[in-house]
Design an enzyme around this catalytic site. Structure first.
Site, PDB file in Angstrom:
ATOM      1  N   MET A 377       1.255  -1.235  -0.016  1.00 12.84           N
ATOM      2  CA  MET A 377      -0.079  -0.016  -0.192  1.00 12.84           C
ATOM      3  C   MET A 377       0.480   1.007   0.310  1.00 12.84           C
ATOM      4  O   MET A 377       0.486   2.068  -0.669  1.00 12.84           O
ATOM      5  CB  MET A 377      -1.000   0.318   1.754  1.00 12.84           C
ATOM      6  CG  MET A 377      -1.677   1.261   1.187  1.00 12.84           C
ATOM      7  SD  MET A 377      -2.998   1.800   0.274  1.00 12.84           S
ATOM      8  CE  MET A 377      -4.205   0.277   0.464  1.00 12.84           C
ATOM      9  N   ASP A 396      10.698   3.222   6.952  1.00 14.70           N
ATOM     10  CA  ASP A 396      10.197   1.860   7.293  1.00 14.70           C
ATOM     11  C   ASP A 396      11.394   1.093   8.590  1.00 14.70           C
ATOM     12  O   ASP A 396      12.549   2.047   9.056  1.00 14.70           O
ATOM     13  CB  ASP A 396      10.123   0.446   6.406  1.00 14.70           C
ATOM     14  CG  ASP A 396       8.785  -0.468   7.027  1.00 14.70           C
ATOM     15  OD1 ASP A 396       8.386  -0.844   8.507  1.00 14.70           O
ATOM     16  OD2 ASP A 396       8.130  -0.936   6.117  1.00 14.70           O
ATOM     17  N   VAL A 454       0.230  -1.372   9.585  1.00 14.31           N
ATOM     18  CA  VAL A 454      -0.408  -2.933   9.853  1.00 14.31           C
ATOM     19  C   VAL A 454      -1.889  -1.848  10.962  1.00 14.31           C
ATOM     20  O   VAL A 454      -1.180  -1.212  11.925  1.00 14.31           O
ATOM     21  CB  VAL A 454       0.203  -4.067  10.238  1.00 14.31           C
ATOM     22  CG1 VAL A 454       0.840  -4.628   9.777  1.00 14.31           C
ATOM     23  CG2 VAL A 454       1.078  -3.750  12.046  1.00 14.31           C
ATOM     24  N   GLU A 455      -2.267  -2.518  10.772  1.00 13.46           N
ATOM     25  CA  GLU A 455      -3.797  -2.024  11.540  1.00 13.46           C
ATOM     26  C   GLU A 455      -3.968  -2.364  12.874  1.00 13.46           C
ATOM     27  O   GLU A 455      -4.623  -3.259  13.354  1.00 13.46           O
ATOM     28  CB  GLU A 455      -5.149  -2.569  10.804  1.00 13.46           C
ATOM     29  CG  GLU A 455      -5.591  -2.098   9.433  1.00 13.46           C
ATOM     30  CD  GLU A 455      -5.953  -1.179   9.365  1.00 13.46           C
ATOM     31  OE1 GLU A 455      -7.650  -0.520   9.512  1.00 13.46           O
ATOM     32  OE2 GLU A 455      -5.721  -0.273   9.203  1.00 13.46           O
ATOM     33  N   LYS A 460      -0.286   2.338  15.773  1.00 16.52           N
ATOM     34  CA  LYS A 460      -0.156   3.582  14.662  1.00 16.52           C
ATOM     35  C   LYS A 460      -0.229   4.766  16.256  1.00 16.52           C
ATOM     36  O   LYS A 460       0.447   6.176  15.874  1.00 16.52           O
ATOM     37  CB  LYS A 460      -2.044   3.470  14.526  1.00 16.52           C
ATOM     38  CG  LYS A 460      -1.995   2.569  13.409  1.00 16.52           C
ATOM     39  CD  LYS A 460      -3.515   2.766  12.363  1.00 16.52           C
ATOM     40  CE  LYS A 460      -3.588   1.894  11.654  1.00 16.52           C
ATOM     41  NZ  LYS A 460      -2.411   1.977  10.164  1.00 16.52           N
ATOM     42  N   SER A 482      -8.531   1.722   7.546  1.00 18.27           N
ATOM     43  CA  SER A 482     -10.189   1.460   6.683  1.00 18.27           C
ATOM     44  C   SER A 482     -10.292   0.899   7.981  1.00 18.27           C
ATOM     45  O   SER A 482     -11.706   0.867   6.912  1.00 18.27           O
ATOM     46  CB  SER A 482      -9.471   0.353   6.001  1.00 18.27           C
ATOM     47  OG  SER A 482      -9.081  -1.737   6.670  1.00 18.27           O
ATOM     48  N   HIS A 503      -7.890   7.100   3.176  1.00 16.79           N
ATOM     49  CA  HIS A 503      -8.163   6.632   2.907  1.00 16.79           C
ATOM     50  C   HIS A 503      -8.514   6.179   1.705  1.00 16.79           C
ATOM     51  O   HIS A 503      -9.276   5.962   1.014  1.00 16.79           O
ATOM     52  CB  HIS A 503      -9.824   5.674   3.952  1.00 16.79           C
ATOM     53  CG  HIS A 503      -9.996   4.208   3.465  1.00 16.79           C
ATOM     54  ND1 HIS A 503     -11.316   3.689   3.536  1.00 16.79           N
ATOM     55  CD2 HIS A 503      -8.787   3.263   3.506  1.00 16.79           C
ATOM     56  CE1 HIS A 503     -10.779   2.270   3.340  1.00 16.79           C
ATOM     57  NE2 HIS A 503      -9.644   1.952   3.701  1.00 16.79           N
ATOM     58  N   ASN A 506      -7.380  -0.397  -2.903  1.00 16.29           N
ATOM     59  CA  ASN A 506      -6.809  -1.251  -3.166  1.00 16.29           C
ATOM     60  C   ASN A 506      -7.365  -2.219  -4.354  1.00 16.29           C
ATOM     61  O   ASN A 506      -8.446  -2.502  -4.614  1.00 16.29           O
ATOM     62  CB  ASN A 506      -6.384  -2.789  -2.155  1.00 16.29           C
ATOM     63  CG  ASN A 506      -4.637  -3.340  -2.827  1.00 16.29           C
ATOM     64  OD1 ASN A 506      -4.250  -2.326  -3.221  1.00 16.29           O
ATOM     65  ND2 ASN A 506      -4.882  -4.329  -2.729  1.00 16.29           N
ATOM     66  N   GLU A 515     -11.112   8.367   0.334  1.00 13.12           N
ATOM     67  CA  GLU A 515     -12.054   8.888   1.481  1.00 13.12           C
ATOM     68  C   GLU A 515     -11.399   9.827   2.597  1.00 13.12           C
ATOM     69  O   GLU A 515     -10.020   9.438   2.842  1.00 13.12           O
ATOM     70  CB  GLU A 515     -13.183   7.574   2.304  1.00 13.12           C
ATOM     71  CG  GLU A 515     -13.946   7.276   2.130  1.00 13.12           C
ATOM     72  CD  GLU A 515     -14.109   5.687   3.122  1.00 13.12           C
ATOM     73  OE1 GLU A 515     -15.668   5.370   2.934  1.00 13.12           O
ATOM     74  OE2 GLU A 515     -13.835   6.032   3.042  1.00 13.12           O
ATOM     75  N   ASN A 553     -16.611   0.916   3.208  1.00 19.46           N
ATOM     76  CA  ASN A 553     -16.627  -0.219   4.433  1.00 19.46           C
ATOM     77  C   ASN A 553     -17.774  -0.640   5.555  1.00 19.46           C
ATOM     78  O   ASN A 553     -18.272  -1.804   5.121  1.00 19.46           O
ATOM     79  CB  ASN A 553     -15.487  -0.356   4.512  1.00 19.46           C
ATOM     80  CG  ASN A 553     -13.813  -0.494   4.274  1.00 19.46           C
ATOM     81  OD1 ASN A 553     -14.673  -0.947   3.183  1.00 19.46           O
ATOM     82  ND2 ASN A 553     -12.831  -0.070   4.504  1.00 19.46           N
TER      83      ASN A 553
END
Length: 786
Positions: A377, A396, A454-455, A460, A482, A503, A506, A515, A553
């Protein structure tokens, strides 16, 4: 959907939306040139003027209150006056060539005014509009002297059709030149002679390549296929050089008092002659074209079918008969629900560009962007930024991750070189815009940073605290989450007004929607910067307030959940997917889950349930099945509900997983295709009403735009709420009440729908009355075998 993919991303079309009215009122370059030749002004009207230079007449279009010229009701009577003046000059032998040109710098005529056609619902009235356009352009051919269309930029729709009526067409060697007939993207066909003249000029095969997909060509391609006769340079090494216009004048002088001749022939080989100019060949071309339309448009977009029939009819008919059929078809299509829906969609897309109105702030257009996370992403976002000339810094936790992300960026541009879509020098320049590392110091001079990790909320939050310490106070801190709460994420910042959700969907390069999510603390200018960033990338942004799943979503979650319920009730998985494909979705819900990733869908479901309630609760047997089969995660692992090859192309059902799913089902359902469609669509509609009630979006059109651009929701309906308007709110309420009794309270119609049915109102009361338009069914589409 593939047929319409260009229209969903390309803003220029046959019908031009009214642009902002603050153009600088300086003398147009063409007028400066004509005045330098001591050109005589024969006629000066509001939007068009006629100049005489020696024995040449220049008809100059210049709508002073618009950035682009368009054909509309105001221009038409002026057109009549122009022809009266031209006929007078021709009969007196004062002029021997007429040049049609534009006073605008980089455009000729962008098409007809969308607001002229949109309100009309009567087929005969719309037919008359087409007839009027045909008659106007026929007058060019009746002048009795050669005519030249000088194209210095956009010449689409009516602009192209005016050119087709001229004896010659010349174009500037400029990237701004785009010549074509995009009418089918609005559910129409070229209605002012486009289907009548184009095939006879460039051959049936080349004509259909432009007309059926609503395409356009650049100047060099137009010259190659015979659409223009000459391409002239237009670059200038000093002010007022007027390179292009000088060449046009020299070309026009060679046509003075000469009989019109064209050297181009579309029949270069015997095969071309057979397909373009024989009845059997034309029939074969039409048959194959119809097959292609059935495969792509599936009968839901009638415009291309009628355009095909009109074009093939024209090559073997008189001009009068061909124009009569073209105008008739234009009237039929113009009064259809499909056309009104597609025009509404186009208007929504154009409206999305007005960021000041949407955001309530000014913001800035970012010059340097930071990205946290060098995965797929993050790398895809970096590629998109570099394509648009933005500097990018990717960070990263390990250099090897960064290197992998940078390698993906490089390979993307090098692939474009291999396909001859870009030179190596340009590719190298784009690649050089992207740098990366493990240090946060690279973010110090960024205008906007997107977190694409990652979610995990804890991760975050840690990232955002770190970013706040090393960035400027004006830098926007954005997350690509998301499903996680933007409000909670912003709470860890000393200045939470900087936090925005951006947002992407993909695959980033293909999905047009972004969004832009704000929470209660977000500053308007921060939202505006995020919005302008999305516009800069060529995306269609929609602003929504923070809530679980945001807009797309959230609605997709309830949609896919209903599909799972149907499967657990005994509806065959392929049958469910087929029903929604038949409705007009780009793929069925289970195919969509494969695309999203079964693990991702499983992760989002509990988040939606926790935030939005019981209606999102999934069957625990289904959830356990997905957890127990980690080898089947969808397209990314080669197997989900379907199988996929190494290129990601869908194969057959994955019978191993599907049989395990079927083993959980106690009995087979006899639900009809219509019942499946309605169950999946009606739960989405109820959820959409809740989103509006909660003011998660500002207007109904924002929701519809998000659904079409983010999910591919049947564009020919105009969107979810537009579909409800066309179906009829009372009919929707009645159907939901029926479903509620048989399938559960989740189908109980929302109070908004009940109130609208009672009052006779609609989601879009300012649009053409759905009762006065009709959907053109598949069986009425000419040449279709469906």
């Amino acid at each position: 959907s593939r047929l319409l993919s260009h229209s969903l991303s390309h803003p220029k079309t046959h019908f031009a939306q009214r642009p902002p009215r603050h153009e600088h009122m300086s003398t147009p370059p063409l007028v400066q040139y004509l005045e330098s030749l001591s050109g005589q002004l024969l006629l000066k009207l509001q939007d068009v003027s006629v100049y005489k230079v020696a024995n040449l007449a220049y008809v100059v279009f210049n709508m002073t209150d618009r950035t682009m010229n368009v054909m509309n009701f105001r221009l038409m009577p002026q057109f009549e006056q122009v022809f009266e003046e031209l006929k007078k000059q021709v009969s007196a032998k004062r002029i021997g060539v007429v040049v049609f040109a534009s006073g605008k710098k980089d455009s000729f005529i962008a098409g007809a005014d969308i607001d002229m056609l949109y309100p009309a619902t009567d087929a005969q009235q719309i037919t008359n509009m087409a007839t009027k356009g045909q008659e106007g352009f026929n007058k060019i051919m009746e002048l009795g002297v050669p005519s030249i269309c000088a194209i210095n930029g956009v010449a689409l729709g009516a602009g192209c059709e005016l050119g087709l009526a001229c004896t010659y067409r010349v174009a500037a060697d400029s990237k701004k030149v785009s010549i074509g007939l995009p009418e089918v993207k609005l559910g129409l066909l070229p209605g002012s002679g486009g289907t009548v003249r184009l095939a006879s000029m460039i051959g049936l095969q080349e004509a259909l390549k432009i007309i059926l997909p609503g395409g356009a060509v650049n100047a060099k391609k137009a010259l190659k296929i015979g659409l223009v006769d000459k391409v002239f340079p237009c670059s200038e090494s000093y002010p007022n050089q007027h390179t292009f216009w000088r060449q046009v004048t020299l070309f026009a002088k060679t046509k003075l008092w000469n009989s019109p001749t064209r050297n181009y022939t579309p029949n270069k080989t015997w095969g071309d002659y057979f397909l373009n100019s024989t009845s059997l060949g034309q029939w074969m071309v039409g048959r194959e074209a119809a097959k292609g339309l059935d495969k792509m448009a599936k009968g839901r977009y009638p415009g291309p079918y009628f355009a095909l029939d009109s074009t093939i009819h024209a090559v073997s008919s008189s001009q009068a008969d061909a124009e009569k059929l073209e105008a008739k078809y234009f009237g039929k299509l113009g009064g259809s629900s499909q056309s009104k829906a597609l025009i509404s969609l186009f208007k929504m897309m154009e409206g999305s560009k007005k960021f000041q109105e949407k955001c309530g702030g000014e913001g800035i257009s970012p010059k340097k962007v930071g990205i946290v996370g060098a995965g797929v992403m993050g790398s895809q976002i970096a590629v998109l930024c570099a394509k648009k000339g933005l500097k990018v810094y990717i960070r990263d936790i390990k250099q090897q991750f960064v290197d992998k992300g940078l390698a993906l960026v490089s390979s993307t541009f090098n692939k474009r070189v291999a396909k001859k879509r870009m030179t190596q020098d340009k590719a190298n320049a784009k690649i050089a815009l992207v740098s990366g590392g493990t240090s946060v110091e690279g973010f110090a001079d960024c205008d906007l940073i997107i977190e694409a990790a990652v979610e995990l909320m804890a991760l975050k939050k840690k990232i955002f605290k770190e970013l706040e310490q090393v960035t400027r106070p004006t830098c926007v801190l954005a997350t690509n989450t998301s499903s996680l709460s933007i409000t909670e994420l912003a709470s860890v910042l000393d200045n939470p007004s900087r936090c925005v959700g951006i947002h992407f969907f993909n695959p980033v390069g293909k999905m047009p929607l972004v969004e832009v999510i704000r929470c209660p603390s977000t500053d308007h200018d921060m939202v505006a910067t995020g919005y302008r960033f999305a516009l800069k990338l060529g995306k269609i942004p929609v602003i929504c307030n923070d809530c679980p799943g945001f807009v797309v979503n959230r609605i997709l979650g309830i949609y896919m959940g209903e599909a799972v319920k149907l499967a657990m009730e005994g509806c065959g998985l392929p049958f469910v997917d087929a029903a929604l494909l038949d409705f007009g979705m780009p793929m069925g819900p289970f195919r969509l889950m494969d695309e999203v990733g079964l693990d991702v869908a499983a992760h989002v479901a509990p988040v939606l349930e926790a935030g939005l309630g019981e209606r999102y609760k999934s069957d625990p047997r289904y959830a356990d099945l997905i957890k127990a089969n980690p080898q089947f995660l969808g397209k990314k692992t080669g197997k989900g509900f379907y199988t996929y090859d190494h290129k990601g192309k869908q194969g057959s059902l994955n019978h191993e997983l599907v049989s395990k799913l079927n083993s959980l089902v106690k009995s087979k359902s006899n639900a009809s295709k219509n019942a499946i469609k309605d169950r999946c669509v009606m739960v989405m509609l109820n959820e959409a009403c809740m989103i509006l009630e909660e003011k998660m979006v500002a207007e109904p059109q924002d929701l519809d735009l998000a659904m079409v651009m983010g999910t591919g929701f049947a564009p020919f309906t105009g969107g979810l709420l537009s579909y409800a308007d066309f179906r009829g709110i009372p009919a929707v309420v009645k159907r939901m009440e029926w479903l509620s009794k048989r399938c559960g309270p989740r189908f109980k119609p929302h109070s908004t729908l009940v109130q609208m049915a009672k009052e006779g109102t609609r989601f879009f009361p300012d649009r053409p009355d759905p009762k006065k338009v009709r959907q053109i069914p598949i069986k009425e589409c000419p040449r279709s075998k469906l």
